[in-house]
Design an enzyme around this catalytic site. Structure first.
Site, mmCIF file in Angstrom:
data_model
loop_
_atom_site.group_PDB
_atom_site.id
_atom_site.type_symbol
_atom_site.label_atom_id
_atom_site.label_comp_id
_atom_site.label_asym_id
_atom_site.label_seq_id
_atom_site.Cartn_x
_atom_site.Cartn_y
_atom_site.Cartn_z
ATOM 1 N N ILE A 199 0.882 -1.172 0.000
ATOM 2 C CA ILE A 199 0.000 0.000 0.000
ATOM 3 C C ILE A 199 0.914 1.216 0.000
ATOM 4 C CG2 ILE A 199 -1.809 1.243 1.254
ATOM 5 C CD1 ILE A 199 -2.708 -1.477 0.038
ATOM 6 N N GLY B 102 -7.974 0.594 -6.550
ATOM 7 C CA GLY B 102 -9.111 1.469 -6.883
ATOM 8 C C GLY B 102 -10.442 0.753 -6.944
ATOM 9 N N GLU B 103 -10.420 -0.541 -7.240
ATOM 10 C CA GLU B 103 -11.681 -1.218 -7.506
ATOM 11 C C GLU B 103 -12.049 -2.316 -6.518
ATOM 12 O OE1 GLU B 103 -12.356 -1.180 -12.097
ATOM 13 O OE2 GLU B 103 -10.255 -0.819 -11.682
#
Ligand code: MOS
Length: 747
Positions: free
Chosen positions: A637, A712-713
């Site tokens: 991350i 993002g998804e």
């Protein structure tokens, strides 16, 4: 050279830190430049004229009244539309065209969907253009239309599901299902959704002459600048140097700005005919007709298992819609390929053609609808078996991806389920549904798995090192609101061992090295790969630059490291300033290229677990999400703050998918009835509960050059199933149709 795995990257320092996003202040103070706010000297305004019928022919267009109105410059119709080339859409040539549809604005004499831009007015002001657009008189010859998934024939197989075949069979799932000891066979019905980003779609086009050559500049709202540039080249037969596309900020997109919609092409037509720069902004109402949507879907999931919970057969099939002229296919069965161990698997999709604009990607296009059906069906199987749904998932955890026949690059799904369960307090839940109450509210909890593939697009980036100890990245990527600039600066800073505040980045302009599409959650890893390659190229340049008798001149690229403006090999260091002096003045730059390995030996996906607590009032039909927790494994991350925001945003959009979002059609007219955000509901603050985000912090260098797989998804996937499963746990009733609105709950 393509490699199947990537060497590790030291990710100490700036990477991962919760640094505030660079554009945050500009955004909240209203100074961030969005496309619809752009201005140029002599700017004119265009307003599109949408068709009012769903299918038919245009008999005549009468522009005489509109043309006489104050401030009107010109009306564009098929009679005066400038010359252009009809080109393939992204479905046919993804690298060269991001055009979404074969239906062109102001150029067709046929109508294929309501809201199709059949003409446009260009005027001195937006208001004048809007008034005159209402005065354009169009006579239609209507033809029969179909806008309902129920009424359209559903026997056509899509050509491909993002490259995968529409039918996949492993073993004989139909027979294995028939013979199974315990069976679940359920149907799911999903409404059409529209993305509704806050920022409207817009384009400002300007034709000019530079050095005797025609030049097109377009400011536009896009997730895909470099492909947009190529699309304009093809449409208007221009060379790359004749086209420049600029988009510094995107105010939300969710896939709706990943391809090029008619308004962008129309702005170019208008500017060309008017001989002046023209801005065209898509209204909220026009967005519903013209900029893509998530198709409605009907899905069937059949699961067969032994009494002990071992899954023997998985069947996932169904139908999605596409438009009459185009071929976008929603790949809702894709995720089912690698979620569970099974002896037999059958995935099969069909499509039906209805009279709409082309559907398109909407946040996790395959996984959002598919994981709803699969993960709700798994919960039903757990109920049938009397097994805890997490225990059932763990029992059927596969060792490799069945369809790809490859090991996982880094899965950690079981860890996500277990770590999430512990933090959520999963094990305190009563097994029996309908056994928790809080006054009038029935309380329930639900769980579902999440997944999204690790995707990459070819990307180039230029990195410049300056003698003063600062660095800069140039890359024609996009800032979607995800924090691309912030995270890439962190990534470079940690490779150079300097503070992230010493790194800057420019993006959003095709005059920079070409970036890829900001879709498929691919930006962070793709740009990161290019930045990494650029740093390697710089190492090489510095070796060449070094005095021939120094150990730097003899060093291998991988032995050269950086820290605070010093270049080091083993224990020896040189100030960058000294190495550069006299040769490059005070800076050195190199371009790096990243392209994902074609021959990856692993199955590359992110995984996660979604936990939800709901309260349901059956008398009022209310569902309140009280708590949500997501635990994800997506590799590195890059920024704990912007990363958390991505997960939160995805999960919130999942609440909309589960409980609110539905495009309502008037099928008699073939038109959308709730084309506004008063009636198309999305979650508001009051709908969103306490949310907790966790992740397994482990870089995945099998899948990604920077260890990050993109986030993002994945946050939206599995949420709708977790909510539906929680509603079952609260009420003892299954809800298989989305969205789960009050009239379905009320008893
Ligand atoms: Mo995303 S739906 O691939 O922009």
């Amino acid at each position: 050279m393509a490699t199947t795995t990537y060497s590790k990257l030291p990710l100490e320092g700036a990477v991962g830190k919760p640094i505030v996003r660079r554009s945050g202040r500009a955004k909240v103070t209203g100074t961030a430049p969005f496309t619809a706010e752009r201005n140029l000297p002599g700017l004119l305004h265009a307003v599109a004229v949408p068709s009012t019928i769903a299918r038919g022919k245009i008999r005549s267009i009468d522009t005489s009244s509109a043309e006489k109105m104050t401030g009107v410059r010109v009306v564009i119709t098929p009679d005066n539309v400038p010359e252009f080339k009809r080109i393939p859409t992204f479905n046919e040539a993804m690298k060269e065209s991001c055009l979404a549809s074969h239906v062109y604005p102001a150029a067709e004499r046929e109508v294929f969907y309501a809201g199709q831009f059949v003409a446009a007015v260009v005027a001195d002001t937006f208001e004048a253009a809007r008034d005159a657009a209402l005065a354009v008189k169009i006579e239609y010859e209507p033809m029969e239309h179909v806008t309902s998934i129920e009424e359209a024939p559903a026997d056509e197989r899509p050509k491909s599901l993002f490259g995968a075949p529409p039918v996949i069979e492993i073993g004989d799932a139909v027979s294995a299902f028939d013979l199974a000891e315990v069976k679940v066979d359920v149907n799911f019905d999903l409404a059409m959704n529209h993305h509704n980003p806050i920022e409207p779609h817009a384009a400002l086009a300007h034709w000019s002459h530079e050095g005797g050559k025609e030049h097109l500049t377009v400011f536009e709202t896009t997730q895909s600048l470099s492909v947009s540039q190529k699309t304009y080249e093809k449409l208007f037969s221009l060379q790359p140097e004749q086209v420049r596309v600029i988009c510094e900020m995107v105010g939300g997109a969710f896939g709706s700005k990943g391809s090029m919609w008619p308004h962008s092409v129309l702005a170019c037509f208008c500017a060309r005919v008017a001989g002046a720069p023209v801005k065209l902004v898509v209204t909220r109402q026009q967005l519903f007709g013209g900029t893509g949507h998530r198709t409605p879907m009907k899905q069937r999931v059949a699961l067969g298992a032994n009494r002990d919970g071992t899954i023997k057969a998985i069947i996932h099939e169904g139908v999605a819609t596409t438009s009459e002229k185009d071929s976008y296919a929603e790949a809702f069965t894709m995720a089912t390929r690698m979620m569970y161990q099974t002896e037999s698997l059958r995935l099969a999709q069909t499509q039906s053609r209805i009279h709409t604009q082309s559907p398109t990607f909407m946040r996790a296009p395959a996984e959002t609808p598919g994981m709803f059906a699969l993960e709700a069906a798994i919960d039903e199987l757990a109920s049938e078996l009397g097994i805890d749904p997490i225990v059932l998932r763990v029992r059927n955890e596969p060792e490799k991806s069945l369809y790809e026949d490859k090991p996982f690059s880094g899965r950690h799904l079981v860890e996500c389920l277990q770590k999430g369960a512990e933090a959520f307090g999963w094990n305190e839940r009563p097994r029996e549904p309908r056994s928790q109450r809080d006054g009038d509210w029935l309380i329930g909890t639900g769980v579902a798995s999440a997944t999204y593939p690790a995707m990459f697009f070819p990307t180039q980036a230029r990195v410049t090192l300056r003698a003063g100890g600062t660095a800069h990245i140039d890359c024609c990527s996009q800032e979607l609101g995800t924090g691309t600039v912030t995270t890439q600066c962190q990534l470079l800073a940690s490779q150079l061992r300097i503070s992230a505040s010493r790194v800057s980045m420019n993006l959003g302009d095709t005059s920079l090295p070409p970036g890829g599409i900001s879709g498929g959650s691919a930006t962070a890893a793709s740009v990161g790969g290019a930045v990494r390659a650029a740093v390697d190229a710089l190492r090489k340049k510095l070796i060449e630059l070094a005095p021939s008798d120094s150990s730097l001149a003899q060093a291998r690229v991988e032995d050269v490291s950086f820290k605070e403006g010093m270049v080091s090999v083993a224990s020896q260091s040189w100030p960058l300033e000294e190495l550069l002096s006299g040769k490059f003045k005070d800076e050195i730059a190199a371009v790096g290229q990243f392209k994902a390995a074609k021959d990856s030996k692993t199955s590359n996906h992110s995984y996660g677990a979604q936990f939800v607590e709901v309260a349901v009032d059956e008398e009022l039909g209310l569902v309140r999400v009280r708590r949500m927790l997501g635990c994800f494994a997506c590799g590195t991350i890059l920024n704990a703050k912007t990363g958390r925001s991505q997960f939160l945003g995805g999960m919130i959009m999942g609440v909309g998918h589960a409980l609110h979002e539905k495009t309502v059609w008037d099928h008699r007219l073939g038109r959308i009835a709730n084309d506004n955000i008063a009636e198309y509901h999305v979650p508001v603050n009051a709908d969103i509960p306490d949310m907790e985000i966790m992740w397994i912090d482990e870089p995945d260098f099998n899948a990604s050059p920077v260890g990050a797989k993109g986030i993002g998804e994945i946050g939206i996937t599995g949420v709708a199933a977790a909510i539906a499963n929680a509603i079952y746990h609260a009420t003892g009733r299954r809800y298989r149709d989305l969205p789960i609105t009050p009239e379905k709950i009320i008893i």
